[in-house]
Design a protein around this motif. Structure first.
Motif, PDB file in Angstrom:
ATOM      1  N   VAL A  74       4.281  11.496   0.581  1.00  0.00           N
ATOM      2  CA  VAL A  74       2.930  10.783   0.286  1.00  0.00           C
ATOM      3  C   VAL A  74       2.955   9.211   0.784  1.00  0.00           C
ATOM      4  CG1 VAL A  74       1.365   9.757  -1.639  1.00  0.00           C
ATOM      5  CG2 VAL A  74       2.555  12.115  -1.815  1.00  0.00           C
ATOM      6  N   ALA A  75       4.259   8.546   0.700  1.00  0.00           N
ATOM      7  CA  ALA A  75       4.419   7.087   1.336  1.00  0.00           C
ATOM      8  C   ALA A  75       4.298   7.209   2.734  1.00  0.00           C
ATOM      9  CB  ALA A  75       5.551   6.739   0.727  1.00  0.00           C
ATOM     10  N   ALA A 120       0.865  -1.305   0.042  1.00  0.00           N
ATOM     11  CA  ALA A 120      -0.135  -0.102   0.050  1.00  0.00           C
ATOM     12  C   ALA A 120       0.921   1.184   0.029  1.00  0.00           C
ATOM     13  CB  ALA A 120      -1.022   0.051   1.190  1.00  0.00           C
ATOM     14  N   THR A 121       1.875   1.302   0.734  1.00  0.00           N
ATOM     15  CA  THR A 121       2.811   2.405   0.806  1.00  0.00           C
ATOM     16  C   THR A 121       3.309   2.614  -0.572  1.00  0.00           C
ATOM     17  OG1 THR A 121       3.336   1.947   3.340  1.00  0.00           O
ATOM     18  CG2 THR A 121       4.876   3.540   2.236  1.00  0.00           C
ATOM     19  N   HIS A 124       2.132   1.679  -3.449  1.00  0.00           N
ATOM     20  CA  HIS A 124       1.256   2.158  -4.497  1.00  0.00           C
ATOM     21  C   HIS A 124       1.011   3.620  -4.379  1.00  0.00           C
ATOM     22  CE1 HIS A 124      -0.768  -1.881  -5.711  1.00  0.00           C
ATOM     23  NE2 HIS A 124       0.609  -1.892  -5.792  1.00  0.00           N
ATOM     24  N   ALA A 125       1.175   4.332  -3.246  1.00  0.00           N
ATOM     25  CA  ALA A 125       0.960   5.827  -3.016  1.00  0.00           C
ATOM     26  C   ALA A 125       2.020   6.366  -3.417  1.00  0.00           C
ATOM     27  CB  ALA A 125       0.778   5.845  -1.388  1.00  0.00           C
ATOM     28  N   LEU A 138      -6.982   1.701   0.542  1.00  0.00           N
ATOM     29  CA  LEU A 138      -6.126   2.664   0.541  1.00  0.00           C
ATOM     30  C   LEU A 138      -5.203   2.639  -0.656  1.00  0.00           C
ATOM     31  CD1 LEU A 138      -5.436   3.579   4.051  1.00  0.00           C
ATOM     32  CD2 LEU A 138      -6.898   4.891   2.486  1.00  0.00           C
ATOM     33  N   ALA A 139      -4.562   1.411  -0.879  1.00  0.00           N
ATOM     34  CA  ALA A 139      -3.519   1.035  -1.769  1.00  0.00           C
ATOM     35  C   ALA A 139      -3.973   1.219  -3.328  1.00  0.00           C
ATOM     36  CB  ALA A 139      -2.947  -0.347  -1.811  1.00  0.00           C
ATOM     37  N   THR A 163      -1.529   6.904   7.784  1.00  0.00           N
ATOM     38  CA  THR A 163      -3.002   6.811   7.802  1.00  0.00           C
ATOM     39  C   THR A 163      -3.536   5.226   8.021  1.00  0.00           C
ATOM     40  OG1 THR A 163      -2.998   8.505   5.836  1.00  0.00           O
ATOM     41  CG2 THR A 163      -5.082   7.302   6.182  1.00  0.00           C
ATOM     42  N   VAL A 164      -2.663   4.650   7.458  1.00  0.00           N
ATOM     43  CA  VAL A 164      -3.304   2.978   7.853  1.00  0.00           C
ATOM     44  C   VAL A 164      -2.949   2.874   9.277  1.00  0.00           C
ATOM     45  CG1 VAL A 164      -2.403   0.689   7.386  1.00  0.00           C
ATOM     46  CG2 VAL A 164      -2.466   2.306   5.507  1.00  0.00           C
ATOM     47  N   ALA A 190      -5.173   5.070  -3.967  1.00  0.00           N
ATOM     48  CA  ALA A 190      -3.897   5.825  -4.088  1.00  0.00           C
ATOM     49  C   ALA A 190      -3.423   5.744  -5.206  1.00  0.00           C
ATOM     50  CB  ALA A 190      -2.866   5.709  -3.060  1.00  0.00           C
ATOM     51  N   MET A 240       0.656   7.938   3.757  1.00  0.00           N
ATOM     52  CA  MET A 240      -0.158   6.681   3.517  1.00  0.00           C
ATOM     53  C   MET A 240       0.067   5.609   4.621  1.00  0.00           C
ATOM     54  SD  MET A 240      -1.975   4.360   2.108  1.00  0.00           S
ATOM     55  CE  MET A 240      -2.473   4.792   0.431  1.00  0.00           C
TER      56      MET A 240
END
Length: 264
Positions: free
Chosen positions: A64-65, A38-39, A41-42, A89-90, A71-72, A93, A68
């Protein structure tokens, strides 16, 4: 020496491997594979924002990473399962990042290079960023190594030892954001999680201590980068995916070796 693009590519691959190895070990131990994905992809959204604001891509990707990952961390346990939250989220983003790229006018961007990496185009400046980030990540993880291990083993044990598990989670989050940012040029946002997880998973079958696992993961990651680059050059295949393929083959071999040892 650094005028040779293959030399720069090799050094870049080794730098990313050094950063990803200790962090990847904690990702495997904590079962944070989807968190890393997810990180990563952000980061494409960070690339788009960096180009739009004309700031460093490294700084934008880190920001941004990190946002993210935080936020998670903040939303975990608030009514959503972790895998659901990470999935939403992944992919959101990544989608917003791709849409944002389409709005960039007057800027030529090779989107495939950011998605799958363009290690053969690494410059001296990129090398400085990659190795600077790698040194920062290794130093950060090394500084908090004992506390991170304790918090990973047991939160109760960490509290008993005066260690705040949330603070250690924040350290991992910061290290993950930096690693994602330095790895974009090498393997791209879609393959960063693979370089975090696969070498560490392969090293797990060969190691007896956490320190051994991190060291062996670095060797496997660096070896995968070197062998993958040579294979890409010889077979005319994409460099980033070729590196991940080599790492996957090594993981398969170590898994077979572990099975043989278990049966023996």
């Amino acid at each position: 020496m650094l005028d040779d693009f293959m030399t720069r590519a090799t050094l870049a691959g080794i730098g990313v491997a050094c950063a990803a190895a200790p962090l990847g070990s904690f990702v495997v131990w904590r079962r944070m594979a989807y968190f890393g994905d997810a990180t990563a992809h952000a980061a494409i959204l960070g690339v788009a924002l960096s180009l739009a604001l004309q700031v460093s891509i490294f700084a934008g990707a880190v920001a941004v990473a990190l946002a993210m990952a935080l936020t998670v961390t903040l939303l975990t346990g608030r009514g959503y399962a972790m895998d659901t939250l990470l999935g939403v989220l992944a992919h959101s983003a990544l989608a917003f990042g791709l849409v944002a790229v389409s709005f960039l006018s007057g800027i030529r961007i090779d989107l495939m290079a950011y998605l799958f990496g363009d290690i053969l185009a690494v410059s001296r400046g990129d090398l400085a960023v990659i190795w600077g980030g790698a040194v920062l990540v290794v130093g950060l993880i090394g500084w908090r190594w004992s506390a991170l291990l304790t918090a990973t083993l047991s939160e109760e044990l960490a509290y008993a030892g005066g260690i705040d598990p949330k603070r250690e989670q924040l350290v991992l989050t910061l290290a993950l954001a930096i690693t994602v940012a330095v790895a974009i040029k090498v393997v791209g946002v879609l393959l960063i999680a693979a370089m975090l997880i696969i070498p560490a998973a392969a090293a797990r079958a060969l190691s007896r201590t956490p320190e051994e696992m991190a060291l062996i993961a670095a060797v496997i990651g660096g070896g995968s980068a070197i062998a993958g680059l040579r294979a890409a050059y010889a077979l005319d295949t994409p460099a980033g995916p070729s590196i991940v393929c080599v790492a996957a083959i090594i993981f398969l071999l170590t898994s077979i070796l572990k099975g043989v040892r278990t049966q023996g």
